[in-house]
Design an enzyme around this catalytic site. Sequence first.
Site, PDB file in Angstrom:
ATOM      1  N   ASP A  12      29.324  26.021  67.978  1.00 33.89           N
ATOM      2  CA  ASP A  12      28.886  26.414  69.321  1.00 33.89           C
ATOM      3  C   ASP A  12      27.442  26.906  69.369  1.00 33.89           C
ATOM      4  O   ASP A  12      27.097  27.764  70.184  1.00 33.89           O
ATOM      5  CB  ASP A  12      29.842  27.471  69.932  1.00 33.89           C
ATOM      6  N   GLY A  39      33.698  21.082  70.966  1.00 28.91           N
ATOM      7  CA  GLY A  39      33.460  21.151  72.404  1.00 28.91           C
ATOM      8  C   GLY A  39      31.963  21.221  72.569  1.00 28.91           C
ATOM      9  O   GLY A  39      31.352  22.249  72.301  1.00 28.91           O
ATOM     10  N   HIS A  40      31.344  20.099  72.928  1.00 34.97           N
ATOM     11  CA  HIS A  40      29.882  20.034  73.028  1.00 34.97           C
ATOM     12  C   HIS A  40      29.489  19.914  74.493  1.00 34.97           C
ATOM     13  O   HIS A  40      30.025  19.074  75.215  1.00 34.97           O
ATOM     14  CB  HIS A  40      29.346  18.831  72.232  1.00 34.97           C
TER      15      HIS A  40
HETATM   16  P1  GDP Z   1      28.043  23.066  70.629  1.00 38.02           P
HETATM   17  O1  GDP Z   1      29.483  23.071  70.279  1.00 38.02           O
HETATM   18  O2  GDP Z   1      27.171  23.429  69.462  1.00 38.02           O
HETATM   19  O3  GDP Z   1      27.572  21.788  71.276  1.00 38.02           O
HETATM   20  O4  GDP Z   1      27.835  24.234  71.691  1.00 38.02           O
HETATM   21  P2  GDP Z   1      28.808  24.576  72.942  1.00 38.02           P
HETATM   22  O5  GDP Z   1      28.567  23.577  74.003  1.00 38.02           O
HETATM   23  O6  GDP Z   1      30.195  24.798  72.494  1.00 38.02           O
HETATM   24  O7  GDP Z   1      28.294  26.009  73.335  1.00 38.02           O
HETATM   25  C1  GDP Z   1      27.000  26.237  73.751  1.00 38.02           C
HETATM   26  C2  GDP Z   1      27.027  26.837  75.172  1.00 38.02           C
HETATM   27  O8  GDP Z   1      25.792  27.444  75.452  1.00 38.02           O
HETATM   28  C3  GDP Z   1      27.214  25.777  76.241  1.00 38.02           C
HETATM   29  O9  GDP Z   1      27.827  26.355  77.355  1.00 38.02           O
HETATM   30  C4  GDP Z   1      25.781  25.390  76.548  1.00 38.02           C
HETATM   31  O10 GDP Z   1      25.606  24.831  77.835  1.00 38.02           O
HETATM   32  C5  GDP Z   1      25.095  26.720  76.439  1.00 38.02           C
HETATM   33  N1  GDP Z   1      23.711  26.679  75.965  1.00 38.02           N
HETATM   34  C6  GDP Z   1      23.165  25.867  75.023  1.00 38.02           C
HETATM   35  N2  GDP Z   1      21.875  26.212  74.813  1.00 38.02           N
HETATM   36  C7  GDP Z   1      21.623  27.260  75.618  1.00 38.02           C
HETATM   37  C8  GDP Z   1      20.474  28.096  75.835  1.00 38.02           C
HETATM   38  O11 GDP Z   1      19.422  27.934  75.240  1.00 38.02           O
HETATM   39  N3  GDP Z   1      20.624  29.105  76.753  1.00 38.02           N
HETATM   40  C9  GDP Z   1      21.781  29.315  77.442  1.00 38.02           C
HETATM   41  N4  GDP Z   1      21.831  30.321  78.300  1.00 38.02           N
HETATM   42  N5  GDP Z   1      22.872  28.551  77.259  1.00 38.02           N
HETATM   43  C10 GDP Z   1      22.785  27.550  76.352  1.00 38.02           C
HETATM   44  P1  IMO Z   2      31.849  22.825  67.885  1.00 38.23           P
HETATM   45  O1  IMO Z   2      31.570  21.418  67.409  1.00 38.23           O
HETATM   46  C1  IMO Z   2      33.499  26.756  66.958  1.00 38.23           C
HETATM   47  C2  IMO Z   2      36.943  26.831  64.236  1.00 38.23           C
HETATM   48  C3  IMO Z   2      38.275  27.286  64.798  1.00 38.23           C
HETATM   49  C4  IMO Z   2      38.896  27.888  63.560  1.00 38.23           C
HETATM   50  C5  IMO Z   2      38.427  26.945  62.456  1.00 38.23           C
HETATM   51  C6  IMO Z   2      39.427  25.876  62.084  1.00 38.23           C
HETATM   52  O2  IMO Z   2      32.089  22.913  69.352  1.00 38.23           O
HETATM   53  O3  IMO Z   2      30.791  23.749  67.387  1.00 38.23           O
HETATM   54  P2  IMO Z   2      40.272  23.648  63.240  1.00 38.23           P
HETATM   55  O4  IMO Z   2      40.931  23.420  64.551  1.00 38.23           O
HETATM   56  O5  IMO Z   2      38.991  22.887  63.054  1.00 38.23           O
HETATM   57  O6  IMO Z   2      41.207  23.435  62.071  1.00 38.23           O
HETATM   58  O7  IMO Z   2      39.913  25.205  63.231  1.00 38.23           O
HETATM   59  O8  IMO Z   2      37.241  26.339  62.935  1.00 38.23           O
HETATM   60  N1  IMO Z   2      36.304  25.723  64.974  1.00 38.23           N
HETATM   61  C7  IMO Z   2      35.233  25.862  65.772  1.00 38.23           C
HETATM   62  N2  IMO Z   2      34.558  26.964  66.145  1.00 38.23           N
HETATM   63  N3  IMO Z   2      33.077  25.539  67.354  1.00 38.23           N
HETATM   64  C8  IMO Z   2      33.717  24.429  66.960  1.00 38.23           C
HETATM   65  O9  IMO Z   2      33.264  23.173  67.222  1.00 38.23           O
HETATM   66  C9  IMO Z   2      34.881  24.559  66.167  1.00 38.23           C
HETATM   67  N4  IMO Z   2      35.761  23.680  65.639  1.00 38.23           N
HETATM   68  C10 IMO Z   2      36.614  24.403  64.898  1.00 38.23           C
HETATM   69  O10 IMO Z   2      38.081  28.234  65.815  1.00 38.23           O
HETATM   70  O11 IMO Z   2      38.345  29.163  63.304  1.00 38.23           O
HETATM   71 MG    MG Z   3      31.283  23.942  70.925  1.00 37.87          MG
END
Ligand code: GDP
Ligand code: IMO
Ligand code: MG
Length: 461
Positions: A12, A39-40
């Site tokens: 994340d 979850g991207h």
């Molecule tokens: P990922 O799993 O690495 O792709 O990241 P996620 O999408 O799970 O989580 C990142 C969250 O932060 C999302 O809701 C993005 O829209 C948000 N986000 C990403 N970059 C920034 C930033 O620079 N500032 C803010 N405020 N939100 C951001």
């Molecule tokens: P993105 O790509 C944050 C964490 C789970 C748990 C551990 C193992 O959005 O950054 P799993 O279901 O993979 O066997 O869970 O890894 N986890 C993540 N945490 N971002 C993710 O993906 C994750 N994918 C798995 O919360 O601790």
């Molecule tokens: Mg994510």
Amino acid sequence: MTVTIVGSQLGDEGKGGIVDVYGEEADVVVRYQGGDNAGHTVVHEGEEYKLSLVPSGAIRGKVNVLGNGCVVNPRTLFDELDALRERGLDPDVRVAERAHVILPYHRLLDGIEEEVKSEDDDEIGTTGRGIGPTYEDKAGRRGVRVGDLLDQSVLRERLEYAVPQKRALVEDVYGLAIDDLDDPEALDLEALYDEFAGYGERLAGEEMTVNAGDFLADRLAAGDNVMFEGAQGTVLDIDHGNYPFVTSSNPTAGGAAVGSGVAPGAVGDGEVVGIVKAYLSRVGSGPMPTELGGVPGDTPGYDGDPENPETEREELATYIREEGHEFGTVTGRPRRVGWLDVPMLRHAARVNGFTGLAVNHIDTLAGLDEVKVGHTYRLDGEALDTMPATTEKWADCEAEFRSFDGWDDCDWADVAAEGYDALPENAKTYLEYLEAELDAAVYAVGVGPGREETVVRENPF
Ligand code: GDP
Ligand code: IMO
Ligand code: MG
């Protein structure tokens, strides 16, 4: 050339957004590990897309590949594709024939094992998507691959081997009655065969399956730009993360080669961009030496007692969690938050060989008087500048903090339009500290969730 996007922390970090920003110059975007545990998020022109399996290049209409290192749940894949089509996109997604398939019994077993572990407070806090059990079957050579879905006799043969074993596991090891389960069809051979042979027909009908290594080699030979989109993050890597609180794949840069079928040199000759969240978040259990406050059920030993003596830290944690919207993409559960952990980042920089960094959420920290980082750890009286290899030792590490002056909130879209020099001075001091510690230049700075809220200093392509 190639650009590999890797999470440097615990997932994340904002990988999806950076894939989208740099995706303009990519021809092909490849996921090389993980599955729908990811979850991207991509935000563009007020539209927010949350992608779990479809690579983030889909938003820009690129060719997307799910590499052999991925585990693919066809139910989620087709649901996601249908939902994107309903929103007017036309995603081109190819799936490696060598990728493994997540079957309903994998999800079931993920849930059962977490339940059993939770009796001793040992659960990982998985996403419940069946990721671990699917990779177990891959390593145990009893998995079903995407290519197997295309050949009904092979699919039947694989299921005839695997399903009785899973039934025995559920009944004899876990002592559960299959008929009493919420989804007894998860262990019904004929039901599984019918459903998954159907996915095979759809994959074939839409010409979605590829020999990913061949496909990517051809594209690279033709001079295309290929971007690898890591999921999860370095400290969730099954080898380089904090085992057992990890996922079951290799998000680190080496995984991009193994998980897609391109040669390691193709990844190594390109750029490897480490995605850093300006603070730290964690979903699920495991140590977190720079944690602020806690989340009951996830933070080890923390029950959410409101009389907690650490109220001040708790307030700060709540503030950052809300400002940064740190709640799970799918489950909505609150993420644990903490200050930046620099020993963790030094470990990530070494294991991935970052050539550049993208630092997100600089806007989220705006308005604080003071921003801290865990600069080193103290363990048994000694200073450490990187993470120990065992989780037990890591849990015993105490972070030694450094303090930076905070920066004010401002019009971040203006800052992004003007460029790096327009960032607040104190934020630049923070970023320069990171560059020096990690020996890699800051290529991009996230100042908001949208594509236009990113300060792009360097384009890796
Ligand atoms: P990922 O799993 O690495 O792709 O990241 P996620 O999408 O799970 O989580 C990142 C969250 O932060 C999302 O809701 C993005 O829209 C948000 N986000 C990403 N970059 C920034 C930033 O620079 N500032 C803010 N405020 N939100 C951001
Ligand atoms: P993105 O790509 C944050 C964490 C789970 C748990 C551990 C193992 O959005 O950054 P799993 O279901 O993979 O066997 O869970 O890894 N986890 C993540 N945490 N971002 C993710 O993906 C994750 N994918 C798995 O919360 O601790
Ligand atoms: Mg994510």
